[in-house]
Scaffold this active site. Structure first.
Site, PDB file in Angstrom:
ATOM      1  N   LYS A 102       0.830  -1.199   0.000  1.00 36.82           N
ATOM      2  CA  LYS A 102       0.000   0.000   0.000  1.00 36.82           C
ATOM      3  C   LYS A 102       0.876   1.265   0.000  1.00 36.82           C
ATOM      4  O   LYS A 102       2.100   1.181   0.238  1.00 36.82           O
ATOM      5  CB  LYS A 102      -0.938  -0.050   1.214  1.00 36.82           C
ATOM      6  CG  LYS A 102      -1.943  -1.227   1.142  1.00 36.82           C
ATOM      7  CD  LYS A 102      -2.812  -1.321   2.389  1.00 36.82           C
ATOM      8  CE  LYS A 102      -3.834  -2.432   2.281  1.00 36.82           C
ATOM      9  NZ  LYS A 102      -4.660  -2.585   3.512  1.00 36.82           N
ATOM     10  N   TYR A 146     -11.881  -2.891  -3.629  1.00 39.81           N
ATOM     11  CA  TYR A 146     -12.446  -3.073  -2.283  1.00 39.81           C
ATOM     12  C   TYR A 146     -13.982  -3.060  -2.298  1.00 39.81           C
ATOM     13  O   TYR A 146     -14.608  -2.721  -1.281  1.00 39.81           O
ATOM     14  CB  TYR A 146     -11.915  -1.991  -1.339  1.00 39.81           C
ATOM     15  CG  TYR A 146     -10.538  -2.305  -0.770  1.00 39.81           C
ATOM     16  CD1 TYR A 146     -10.301  -3.485  -0.054  1.00 39.81           C
ATOM     17  CD2 TYR A 146      -9.478  -1.413  -0.922  1.00 39.81           C
ATOM     18  CE1 TYR A 146      -9.045  -3.767   0.478  1.00 39.81           C
ATOM     19  CE2 TYR A 146      -8.212  -1.691  -0.385  1.00 39.81           C
ATOM     20  CZ  TYR A 146      -8.018  -2.867   0.309  1.00 39.81           C
ATOM     21  OH  TYR A 146      -6.776  -3.146   0.843  1.00 39.81           O
ATOM     22  N   ASN A 199      -1.997  -0.022   7.215  1.00 44.01           N
ATOM     23  CA  ASN A 199      -1.406  -1.324   7.563  1.00 44.01           C
ATOM     24  C   ASN A 199      -0.528  -1.953   6.474  1.00 44.01           C
ATOM     25  O   ASN A 199      -0.361  -3.168   6.411  1.00 44.01           O
ATOM     26  CB  ASN A 199      -2.491  -2.289   8.064  1.00 44.01           C
ATOM     27  CG  ASN A 199      -3.547  -2.580   7.021  1.00 44.01           C
ATOM     28  OD1 ASN A 199      -3.491  -2.052   5.910  1.00 44.01           O
ATOM     29  ND2 ASN A 199      -4.502  -3.427   7.370  1.00 44.01           N
ATOM     30  N   HIS A 204      -1.653  -5.454   1.443  1.00 38.38           N
ATOM     31  CA  HIS A 204      -2.893  -6.220   1.196  1.00 38.38           C
ATOM     32  C   HIS A 204      -2.532  -7.606   0.691  1.00 38.38           C
ATOM     33  O   HIS A 204      -1.592  -7.762  -0.091  1.00 38.38           O
ATOM     34  CB  HIS A 204      -3.736  -5.529   0.117  1.00 38.38           C
ATOM     35  CG  HIS A 204      -4.726  -6.447  -0.535  1.00 38.38           C
ATOM     36  ND1 HIS A 204      -5.946  -6.733   0.022  1.00 38.38           N
ATOM     37  CD2 HIS A 204      -4.664  -7.193  -1.683  1.00 38.38           C
ATOM     38  CE1 HIS A 204      -6.595  -7.598  -0.757  1.00 38.38           C
ATOM     39  NE2 HIS A 204      -5.833  -7.887  -1.795  1.00 38.38           N
ATOM     40  N   GLU A 241      -8.751 -10.753  -8.207  1.00 43.01           N
ATOM     41  CA  GLU A 241      -7.860  -9.610  -8.033  1.00 43.01           C
ATOM     42  C   GLU A 241      -6.713  -9.633  -9.046  1.00 43.01           C
ATOM     43  O   GLU A 241      -6.317  -8.588  -9.581  1.00 43.01           O
ATOM     44  CB  GLU A 241      -7.330  -9.577  -6.590  1.00 43.01           C
ATOM     45  CG  GLU A 241      -8.437  -9.205  -5.603  1.00 43.01           C
ATOM     46  CD  GLU A 241      -8.056  -9.382  -4.136  1.00 43.01           C
ATOM     47  OE1 GLU A 241      -6.899  -9.742  -3.834  1.00 43.01           O
ATOM     48  OE2 GLU A 241      -8.937  -9.146  -3.285  1.00 43.01           O
TER      49      GLU A 241
HETATM   50  P1  GTP Z   1      -6.589  -6.250   3.001  1.00 38.62           P
HETATM   51  O1  GTP Z   1      -5.513  -7.251   2.811  1.00 38.62           O
HETATM   52  O2  GTP Z   1      -6.159  -4.819   2.784  1.00 38.62           O
HETATM   53  O3  GTP Z   1      -7.846  -6.615   2.231  1.00 38.62           O
HETATM   54  O4  GTP Z   1      -6.923  -6.331   4.575  1.00 38.62           O
HETATM   55  P2  GTP Z   1      -7.670  -7.498   5.344  1.00 38.62           P
HETATM   56  O5  GTP Z   1      -8.171  -8.550   4.396  1.00 38.62           O
HETATM   57  O6  GTP Z   1      -6.780  -7.922   6.444  1.00 38.62           O
HETATM   58  O7  GTP Z   1      -8.917  -6.716   5.957  1.00 38.62           O
HETATM   59  P3  GTP Z   1     -10.289  -6.298   5.222  1.00 38.62           P
HETATM   60  O8  GTP Z   1     -10.333  -6.832   3.836  1.00 38.62           O
HETATM   61  O9  GTP Z   1     -11.395  -6.625   6.152  1.00 38.62           O
HETATM   62  O10 GTP Z   1     -10.133  -4.703   5.184  1.00 38.62           O
HETATM   63  C1  GTP Z   1      -9.452  -4.064   4.117  1.00 38.62           C
HETATM   64  C2  GTP Z   1      -8.668  -2.913   4.671  1.00 38.62           C
HETATM   65  O11 GTP Z   1      -9.564  -1.948   5.190  1.00 38.62           O
HETATM   66  C3  GTP Z   1      -7.764  -3.248   5.884  1.00 38.62           C
HETATM   67  O12 GTP Z   1      -6.521  -3.742   5.496  1.00 38.62           O
HETATM   68  C4  GTP Z   1      -7.641  -1.898   6.540  1.00 38.62           C
HETATM   69  O13 GTP Z   1      -6.650  -1.089   5.890  1.00 38.62           O
HETATM   70  C5  GTP Z   1      -8.999  -1.296   6.304  1.00 38.62           C
HETATM   71  N1  GTP Z   1      -9.852  -1.536   7.460  1.00 38.62           N
HETATM   72  C6  GTP Z   1     -10.450  -2.693   7.846  1.00 38.62           C
HETATM   73  N2  GTP Z   1     -11.154  -2.532   8.974  1.00 38.62           N
HETATM   74  C7  GTP Z   1     -11.009  -1.222   9.312  1.00 38.62           C
HETATM   75  C8  GTP Z   1     -11.498  -0.419  10.374  1.00 38.62           C
HETATM   76  O14 GTP Z   1     -12.235  -0.886  11.254  1.00 38.62           O
HETATM   77  N3  GTP Z   1     -11.117   0.896  10.377  1.00 38.62           N
HETATM   78  C9  GTP Z   1     -10.325   1.432   9.420  1.00 38.62           C
HETATM   79  N4  GTP Z   1      -9.991   2.717   9.477  1.00 38.62           N
HETATM   80  N5  GTP Z   1      -9.842   0.701   8.403  1.00 38.62           N
HETATM   81  C10 GTP Z   1     -10.170  -0.599   8.355  1.00 38.62           C
HETATM   82 MG    MG Z   2      -9.235  -8.105   2.693  1.00 39.18          MG
END
Ligand code: GTP
Ligand code: MG
Length: 149
Positions: free
Chosen positions: A9, A49, A112, A115, A126
Protein backbone atom coordinates in the site's frame (compact mmCIF):
# COMPACT_ATOMS: atom_id res chain seq x y z
CA UNK A 1 -0.08 -23.90 -8.73
CA UNK A 2 -1.84 -21.56 -6.33
CA UNK A 3 -1.38 -17.82 -6.76
CA UNK A 4 -2.21 -14.79 -4.64
CA UNK A 5 -2.41 -11.06 -5.19
CA UNK A 6 -0.27 -8.95 -2.86
CA UNK A 7 -0.22 -5.16 -2.86
CA UNK A 8 2.22 -2.94 -0.96
CA UNK A 9 0.00 0.00 0.00
CA UNK A 10 1.09 3.66 -0.39
CA UNK A 11 2.47 3.87 3.16
CA UNK A 12 4.65 0.80 2.54
CA UNK A 13 6.09 2.40 -0.60
CA UNK A 14 6.58 5.80 1.09
CA UNK A 15 8.36 4.20 4.04
CA UNK A 16 10.78 2.26 1.88
CA UNK A 17 9.47 -1.18 2.80
CA UNK A 18 9.23 -2.58 -0.73
CA UNK A 19 12.51 -4.50 -0.63
CA UNK A 20 11.89 -5.86 2.85
CA UNK A 21 8.43 -7.12 1.91
CA UNK A 22 9.51 -8.72 -1.35
CA UNK A 23 12.40 -10.33 0.50
CA UNK A 24 10.08 -11.98 3.04
CA UNK A 25 7.98 -13.62 0.31
CA UNK A 26 11.08 -14.63 -1.66
CA UNK A 27 12.87 -16.12 1.33
CA UNK A 28 9.78 -18.13 2.27
CA UNK A 29 10.13 -19.81 -1.12
CA UNK A 30 7.29 -18.28 -3.11
CA UNK A 31 7.82 -17.32 -6.74
CA UNK A 32 7.26 -13.80 -8.05
CA UNK A 33 5.07 -13.97 -11.15
CA UNK A 34 3.91 -10.36 -11.55
CA UNK A 35 5.27 -7.01 -10.35
CA UNK A 36 4.53 -3.37 -11.08
CA UNK A 37 4.54 0.05 -9.40
CA UNK A 38 1.34 1.94 -10.23
CA UNK A 39 -1.01 4.73 -9.23
CA UNK A 40 -4.62 3.64 -9.19
CA UNK A 41 -7.62 5.96 -9.52
CA UNK A 42 -10.73 6.10 -7.37
CA UNK A 43 -13.00 3.86 -9.51
CA UNK A 44 -10.27 1.21 -9.62
CA UNK A 45 -9.69 1.31 -5.85
CA UNK A 46 -13.45 1.16 -5.26
CA UNK A 47 -13.63 -1.91 -7.49
CA UNK A 48 -10.78 -3.64 -5.67
CA UNK A 49 -12.45 -3.07 -2.28
CA UNK A 50 -16.07 -3.39 -3.57
CA UNK A 51 -16.92 -5.97 -0.90
CA UNK A 52 -16.29 -3.30 1.76
CA UNK A 53 -18.37 -0.53 0.13
CA UNK A 54 -20.93 -0.50 2.96
CA UNK A 55 -18.31 -0.09 5.69
CA UNK A 56 -17.98 3.28 7.44
CA UNK A 57 -14.23 3.36 6.72
CA UNK A 58 -14.67 2.67 2.97
CA UNK A 59 -14.13 6.24 1.77
CA UNK A 60 -11.03 6.65 3.94
CA UNK A 61 -9.71 3.33 2.71
CA UNK A 62 -10.12 4.37 -0.91
CA UNK A 63 -8.47 7.74 -0.22
CA UNK A 64 -5.56 5.90 1.36
CA UNK A 65 -5.08 3.52 -1.56
CA UNK A 66 -5.13 6.33 -4.15
CA UNK A 67 -2.82 8.59 -2.09
CA UNK A 68 0.35 7.38 -3.82
CA UNK A 69 1.86 4.57 -5.85
CA UNK A 70 1.36 0.96 -4.81
CA UNK A 71 3.33 -2.16 -5.71
CA UNK A 72 1.09 -4.83 -7.22
CA UNK A 73 2.41 -8.37 -7.21
CA UNK A 74 1.43 -11.94 -7.97
CA UNK A 75 3.12 -14.61 -5.87
CA UNK A 76 2.86 -18.32 -6.52
CA UNK A 77 3.41 -21.42 -4.41
CA UNK A 78 1.80 -24.13 -2.36
CA UNK A 79 -0.88 -22.68 -0.03
CA UNK A 80 0.33 -19.18 -0.90
CA UNK A 81 -3.04 -17.53 -0.14
CA UNK A 82 -3.27 -18.68 3.47
CA UNK A 83 0.47 -18.59 4.11
CA UNK A 84 0.70 -15.14 2.53
CA UNK A 85 -1.95 -13.89 4.98
CA UNK A 86 0.13 -15.36 7.83
CA UNK A 87 3.25 -13.55 6.61
CA UNK A 88 1.18 -10.33 6.46
CA UNK A 89 -0.41 -10.70 9.91
CA UNK A 90 -3.77 -9.69 11.37
CA UNK A 91 -5.67 -6.76 9.81
CA UNK A 92 -5.33 -4.60 12.91
CA UNK A 93 -1.62 -4.09 13.67
CA UNK A 94 -2.54 -3.93 17.37
CA UNK A 95 -3.29 -7.64 17.06
CA UNK A 96 -0.73 -8.76 14.48
CA UNK A 97 2.08 -10.86 15.89
CA UNK A 98 5.69 -9.69 15.90
CA UNK A 99 7.42 -11.38 12.98
CA UNK A 100 4.55 -10.61 10.64
CA UNK A 101 4.80 -7.65 8.27
CA UNK A 102 2.02 -5.69 9.98
CA UNK A 103 3.25 -6.77 13.40
CA UNK A 104 6.72 -5.49 12.65
CA UNK A 105 5.97 -2.36 10.61
CA UNK A 106 2.48 -0.99 11.33
CA UNK A 107 0.53 0.66 14.14
CA UNK A 108 -2.75 1.82 12.57
CA UNK A 109 -5.42 -0.36 10.95
CA UNK A 110 -5.90 2.43 8.44
CA UNK A 111 -2.19 2.36 7.49
CA UNK A 112 -1.41 -1.32 7.56
CA UNK A 113 1.21 -1.41 4.79
CA UNK A 114 0.07 -4.38 2.72
CA UNK A 115 -2.89 -6.22 1.20
CA UNK A 116 -3.19 -9.95 0.52
CA UNK A 117 -6.05 -11.87 -1.09
CA UNK A 118 -8.25 -13.62 1.47
CA UNK A 119 -9.17 -16.72 -0.60
CA UNK A 120 -8.18 -18.54 -3.79
CA UNK A 121 -11.29 -17.21 -5.55
CA UNK A 122 -10.68 -13.59 -4.56
CA UNK A 123 -7.03 -13.99 -5.60
CA UNK A 124 -8.18 -15.09 -9.05
CA UNK A 125 -10.47 -12.04 -9.36
CA UNK A 126 -7.86 -9.61 -8.03
CA UNK A 127 -5.12 -10.92 -10.35
CA UNK A 128 -7.50 -10.48 -13.31
CA UNK A 129 -8.32 -6.92 -12.15
CA UNK A 130 -4.75 -5.80 -11.48
CA UNK A 131 -2.95 -7.71 -14.26
CA UNK A 132 -5.29 -7.65 -17.29
CA UNK A 133 -2.14 -7.81 -19.44
CA UNK A 134 -1.27 -11.17 -17.88
CA UNK A 135 1.67 -12.27 -15.79
CA UNK A 136 5.02 -13.86 -16.46
CA UNK A 137 5.26 -17.60 -16.92
CA UNK A 138 8.37 -19.18 -15.47
CA UNK A 139 9.21 -22.13 -13.26
CA UNK A 140 11.38 -21.80 -10.17
CA UNK A 141 14.08 -24.47 -10.16
CA UNK A 142 14.73 -23.82 -6.45
CA UNK A 143 11.06 -24.27 -5.54
CA UNK A 144 9.50 -26.30 -8.37
CA UNK A 145 6.18 -26.36 -6.48
CA UNK A 146 5.00 -29.42 -8.37
CA UNK A 147 4.93 -31.76 -5.40
CA UNK A 148 1.46 -32.15 -3.94
CA UNK A 149 2.36 -34.17 -0.84
P1 GTP B 1 -6.59 -6.25 3.00
O1 GTP B 1 -5.51 -7.25 2.81
O2 GTP B 1 -6.16 -4.82 2.78
O3 GTP B 1 -7.85 -6.62 2.23
O4 GTP B 1 -6.92 -6.33 4.57
P2 GTP B 1 -7.67 -7.50 5.34
O5 GTP B 1 -8.17 -8.55 4.40
O6 GTP B 1 -6.78 -7.92 6.44
O7 GTP B 1 -8.92 -6.72 5.96
P3 GTP B 1 -10.29 -6.30 5.22
O8 GTP B 1 -10.33 -6.83 3.84
O9 GTP B 1 -11.40 -6.62 6.15
O10 GTP B 1 -10.13 -4.70 5.18
C1 GTP B 1 -9.45 -4.06 4.12
C2 GTP B 1 -8.67 -2.91 4.67
O11 GTP B 1 -9.56 -1.95 5.19
C3 GTP B 1 -7.76 -3.25 5.88
O12 GTP B 1 -6.52 -3.74 5.50
C4 GTP B 1 -7.64 -1.90 6.54
O13 GTP B 1 -6.65 -1.09 5.89
C5 GTP B 1 -9.00 -1.30 6.30
N1 GTP B 1 -9.85 -1.54 7.46
C6 GTP B 1 -10.45 -2.69 7.85
N2 GTP B 1 -11.15 -2.53 8.97
C7 GTP B 1 -11.01 -1.22 9.31
C8 GTP B 1 -11.50 -0.42 10.37
O14 GTP B 1 -12.23 -0.89 11.25
N3 GTP B 1 -11.12 0.90 10.38
C9 GTP B 1 -10.33 1.43 9.42
N4 GTP B 1 -9.99 2.72 9.48
N5 GTP B 1 -9.84 0.70 8.40
C10 GTP B 1 -10.17 -0.60 8.36
MG1 MG C 1 -9.23 -8.11 2.69
Amino acid sequence: MEQTFIMIKPDGVQRGLVGEIISRFEKKGFSLKGLKLINVDRPFAEKHYADLSAKPFFNGLVEYIISGPVVAMVWEGKNVVVTGRKIIGATNPAESAPGTIRGDFAIDIGRNVIHGSDAVESARKEIALWFPEGIVTWQSSAHPGSTSS
